[in-house]
Design an enzyme around this catalytic site. Structure first.
Site, PDB file in Angstrom:
ATOM      1  N   HIS A 168      16.391  -8.452  83.448  1.00 12.45           N
ATOM      2  CA  HIS A 168      17.135  -7.880  82.321  1.00 12.45           C
ATOM      3  C   HIS A 168      18.633  -7.784  82.594  1.00 12.45           C
ATOM      4  O   HIS A 168      19.444  -7.862  81.668  1.00 12.45           O
ATOM      5  CB  HIS A 168      16.598  -6.485  81.982  1.00 12.45           C
ATOM      6  CG  HIS A 168      15.222  -6.487  81.420  1.00 12.45           C
ATOM      7  ND1 HIS A 168      14.479  -5.335  81.249  1.00 12.45           N
ATOM      8  CD2 HIS A 168      14.431  -7.508  80.984  1.00 12.45           C
ATOM      9  CE1 HIS A 168      13.313  -5.647  80.734  1.00 12.45           C
ATOM     10  NE2 HIS A 168      13.249  -6.959  80.567  1.00 12.45           N
TER      11      HIS A 168
ATOM     12  N   ARG B 228      -8.894 -12.991  91.316  1.00 13.10           N
ATOM     13  CA  ARG B 228      -7.877 -12.237  92.034  1.00 13.10           C
ATOM     14  C   ARG B 228      -6.759 -11.878  91.059  1.00 13.10           C
ATOM     15  O   ARG B 228      -6.139 -12.763  90.455  1.00 13.10           O
ATOM     16  CB  ARG B 228      -7.325 -13.064  93.195  1.00 13.10           C
ATOM     17  CG  ARG B 228      -6.260 -12.287  93.968  1.00 13.10           C
ATOM     18  CD  ARG B 228      -5.584 -13.092  95.052  1.00 13.10           C
ATOM     19  NE  ARG B 228      -4.462 -12.312  95.564  1.00 13.10           N
ATOM     20  CZ  ARG B 228      -3.312 -12.812  95.988  1.00 13.10           C
ATOM     21  NH1 ARG B 228      -3.112 -14.117  95.995  1.00 13.10           N
ATOM     22  NH2 ARG B 228      -2.355 -12.016  96.412  1.00 13.10           N
TER      23      ARG B 228
ATOM     24  N   HIS C  70       2.105  -7.150  94.235  1.00 15.60           N
ATOM     25  CA  HIS C  70       2.499  -8.547  94.077  1.00 15.60           C
ATOM     26  C   HIS C  70       3.934  -8.573  93.545  1.00 15.60           C
ATOM     27  O   HIS C  70       4.200  -9.014  92.439  1.00 15.60           O
ATOM     28  CB  HIS C  70       1.544  -9.285  93.144  1.00 15.60           C
ATOM     29  CG  HIS C  70       1.580 -10.771  93.292  1.00 15.60           C
ATOM     30  ND1 HIS C  70       0.445 -11.530  93.547  1.00 15.60           N
ATOM     31  CD2 HIS C  70       2.600 -11.656  93.224  1.00 15.60           C
ATOM     32  CE1 HIS C  70       0.780 -12.806  93.619  1.00 15.60           C
ATOM     33  NE2 HIS C  70       2.095 -12.912  93.419  1.00 15.60           N
TER      34      HIS C  70
ATOM     35  N   GLU D 262       2.029 -12.074 100.169  1.00 12.67           N
ATOM     36  CA  GLU D 262       3.106 -12.888 100.730  1.00 12.67           C
ATOM     37  C   GLU D 262       4.313 -12.051 101.175  1.00 12.67           C
ATOM     38  O   GLU D 262       5.396 -12.126 100.570  1.00 12.67           O
ATOM     39  CB  GLU D 262       3.550 -13.951  99.726  1.00 12.67           C
ATOM     40  CG  GLU D 262       2.472 -14.969  99.415  1.00 12.67           C
ATOM     41  CD  GLU D 262       2.998 -16.153  98.611  1.00 12.67           C
ATOM     42  OE1 GLU D 262       4.199 -16.162  98.277  1.00 12.67           O
ATOM     43  OE2 GLU D 262       2.205 -17.068  98.329  1.00 12.67           O
TER      44      GLU D 262
ATOM     45  N   ASN E 278      -2.524 -17.873 101.587  1.00 18.44           N
ATOM     46  CA  ASN E 278      -1.925 -18.687 100.531  1.00 18.44           C
ATOM     47  C   ASN E 278      -1.286 -19.896 101.194  1.00 18.44           C
ATOM     48  O   ASN E 278      -0.409 -19.744 102.048  1.00 18.44           O
ATOM     49  CB  ASN E 278      -0.843 -17.924  99.781  1.00 18.44           C
ATOM     50  CG  ASN E 278      -1.383 -16.778  98.953  1.00 18.44           C
ATOM     51  OD1 ASN E 278      -2.591 -16.542  98.904  1.00 18.44           O
ATOM     52  ND2 ASN E 278      -0.499 -16.040  98.301  1.00 18.44           N
TER      53      ASN E 278
ATOM     54  N   TYR F 151       0.066 -24.062 100.306  1.00 17.33           N
ATOM     55  CA  TYR F 151       0.268 -25.113  99.319  1.00 17.33           C
ATOM     56  C   TYR F 151       0.680 -26.439  99.932  1.00 17.33           C
ATOM     57  O   TYR F 151       0.682 -27.452  99.238  1.00 17.33           O
ATOM     58  CB  TYR F 151       1.346 -24.688  98.317  1.00 17.33           C
ATOM     59  CG  TYR F 151       0.935 -23.576  97.385  1.00 17.33           C
ATOM     60  CD1 TYR F 151       0.404 -23.863  96.135  1.00 17.33           C
ATOM     61  CD2 TYR F 151       1.073 -22.241  97.745  1.00 17.33           C
ATOM     62  CE1 TYR F 151       0.038 -22.852  95.259  1.00 17.33           C
ATOM     63  CE2 TYR F 151       0.698 -21.218  96.888  1.00 17.33           C
ATOM     64  CZ  TYR F 151       0.173 -21.527  95.644  1.00 17.33           C
ATOM     65  OH  TYR F 151      -0.209 -20.526  94.787  1.00 17.33           O
TER      66      TYR F 151
ATOM     67  N   GLU G  30      -4.703 -18.343  97.562  1.00 21.94           N
ATOM     68  CA  GLU G  30      -3.919 -19.176  96.637  1.00 21.94           C
ATOM     69  C   GLU G  30      -3.834 -20.591  97.176  1.00 21.94           C
ATOM     70  O   GLU G  30      -3.626 -20.803  98.374  1.00 21.94           O
ATOM     71  CB  GLU G  30      -2.484 -18.653  96.462  1.00 21.94           C
ATOM     72  CG  GLU G  30      -2.330 -17.444  95.580  1.00 21.94           C
ATOM     73  CD  GLU G  30      -0.866 -17.071  95.375  1.00 21.94           C
ATOM     74  OE1 GLU G  30      -0.006 -17.992  95.413  1.00 21.94           O
ATOM     75  OE2 GLU G  30      -0.583 -15.878  95.194  1.00 21.94           O
TER      76      GLU G  30
END
Length: 489
Positions: A65, A103, A148, A193, A333, A335, A394
């Site tokens: 914002h 999750r 999170h 994380e 997690n 990737y 993840e």
């Protein structure tokens, strides 16, 4: 012992380099009937309703914002997927997929708007109770993340993750959640994380709360976070475990680093990279303290930079005892994978940096889709942390297109799952969680990044969800538990 370990690493690396030159074949072993397949989201990324029903202001509300220019498309999560108003619709998607678990995260500001226990918001409690009941009624196991990335802004104004009071604030919040939802939750996550929270929020300043303090802020943030995790773990252990029999951990984010060559220098560099990433968090909650290589290197460079003491804070003996064994399962997690190689000692410059502290070169050369290290990562965890139960919390693929024909996502997820399946006879992998069930607000990328297996039309007030090709594929995988046309048991 060290020479034996070094030989083992060299031997495994030699095999790996050879296999990378061959065409990888997708594993055709069926996943066990009790293997958990799931999907994941987080509160700020999907819920919307940012100021409804007594919810307080989070650091991401404030961040987007007050400085929308830091978001790629200048957007925010005020409405996002509007999941706050779509519990039944979203659980119906999960039911259609056939997932075993879901999750999701609880927004601290919905439960305790200003962050302190004395201001519990009953409407927030009821929202998550309704979601959990809907999941349980459809035989979907909730896997709940307490944090999170959406700290109450009120607590940030008091210092946030730089405050020594974080462990008190977080333990009080965790107790409220354990009391309200513990009967229905088997798997808890304290923090998602930690490196992302601290590196981006308190180091490079790219994410909320936007603090730039490289090479110092990250270490202070992680230090306080570990103590907060341990405090919440002990609350559950002492007050709720005998009653609810759940499991508590935090989520690690890590990309496997493989030595670029078989040289001992590259092998040592790759190992150091993993210790500076995964070991930074996992060693304290398993063994009580940071890896020795981190303590030694950061102390050495801090002295050369003119600091009176190491930039890496020290745990007291009492804190080490409280940190130790505060993980009931290992949540990961991941990737991607990459290659690490030895470099010269970086020059002493200010401001300091984690990269210079680590002193490892990395490259994605020959890495393909990055799945090649997934199985090796699990084996590394098994060897270092005494073969723990593991859950992939993840994994997935980011794209930037609106297409429903997302074959690239299917390919990457299939390859990663295959690599995980390759080592399941050697490790205790309980489940896999795809990120994400739907496209959502992807932090500083806004809505330009797509991870979902359901497309969301953010131009439609109804936020219509449409199944992608990957959604149909994942549904079939869960049904057959097979990555190929034909599987063996």
């Amino acid at each position: 012992m060290y020479l034996l370990l070094l030989f083992k690493i060299i031997f495994v690396n030699a095999i790996t380099v050879k296999s990378m030159s061959d065409d990888y074949v997708i594993n055709n072993k069926r996943f066990p009937v009790d293997f958990m397949f799931g999907v994941a989201t987080s509160a700020y990324q999907i819920e919307g309703a940012w100021d409804e029903d007594g919810k307080g202001v989070s650091i991401w509300d404030h961040f987007t914002h007050t400085n929308s220019s830091v978001i790629k498309d200048k957007s925010n999560g005020d409405i996002s997927c509007d999941s706050y108003h779509k519990i039944k619709d979203d659980v119906a998607l999960l039911k259609n997929l056939g997932v075993n678990h879901y999750r999701f995260s609880i927004a601290w500001t919905r439960i305790i708007p200003n962050g302190f226990r004395g201001d519990v918001n009953q409407k927030g409690i009821e929202y998550y109770k309704t979601l959990i009941k809907e999941l349980k009624d459809n035989n979907i196991e909730p896997l709940v993340t307490l944090y999170h990335w959406d700290l109450p802004q009120f607590l940030q104004d008091l210092g946030g993750f730089f405050s020594d009071s974080l462990s008190v604030w977080f333990a009080e919040y965790a107790r409220v959640c354990f009391e309200a939802f513990g009967e229905d939750i088997k798997y808890w996550v304290t923090f998602n994380e930690p490196k992302s929270i601290c590196n981006n929020g308190y180091g490079n300043g790219r994410s909320a709360p936007g603090i730039y303090n490289p090479g110092i802020g990250e270490y202070i943030c992680i230090h306080n976070l570990i103590k907060a995790h341990a405090a919440a773990y002990h609350v559950y252990d002492k007050e709720f475990r005998d009653k609810y029999h759940g499991k508590v951990t935090l989520v690690h984010s890590v990309s496997y680093c493989q030595a670029k060559t078989n040289s001992s220098e590259d092998i040592e560099a790759a190992e150091r990279n993993i210790l500076f990433n995964l070991g930074w968090l996992a060693d304290p909650i398993h063994f009580g303290d940071y890896p020795e290589v981190m303590k030694n290197r950061i102390a050495m460079r801090s002295k050369a930079e003119g600091f009176i003491k190491s930039r890496l804070p020290e745990f007291t003996e009492e804190e080490k005892a409280l940190n130790r064994h505060t993980s009931d399962y290992f949540a990961i997690n991941s990737y991607n994978s990459y290659f690490g190689y030895a470099i010269d000692e970086p020059p002493i410059v200010l401001p300091p940096s984690i990269d210079n502290d680590t002193a490892v070169g990395v490259t994605f050369e020959k890495a393909g889709d990055g799945s090649f290290g997934m199985g090796k990562l699990l084996l590394w965890i098994k060897d270092r942390y005494d073969n723990p139960d593991m859950i992939i919390t993840e994994n997935g693929l980011m794209t930037e297109t609106e297409t429903l024909e997302d074959d690239d996502r299917i390919s990457v997820v299939r390859n990663c799952l295959s690599r995980f399946r390759d080592v399941m006879d050697e490790v205790k992998l309980l489940g896999y969680t795809l990120w994400s069930v739907m496209d959502n607000f992807e932090w500083t990328r806004g809505y330009t990044a797509k991870y979902g297996i359901y497309h969301v039309d953010f131009n439609d007030p109804n936020r219509t969800r449409t199944e992608k090709k990957s959604g149909a594929w994942y549904k079939e995988l869960i049904k057959t538990r097979c990555l190929t046309d034909e599987c063996v048991e």
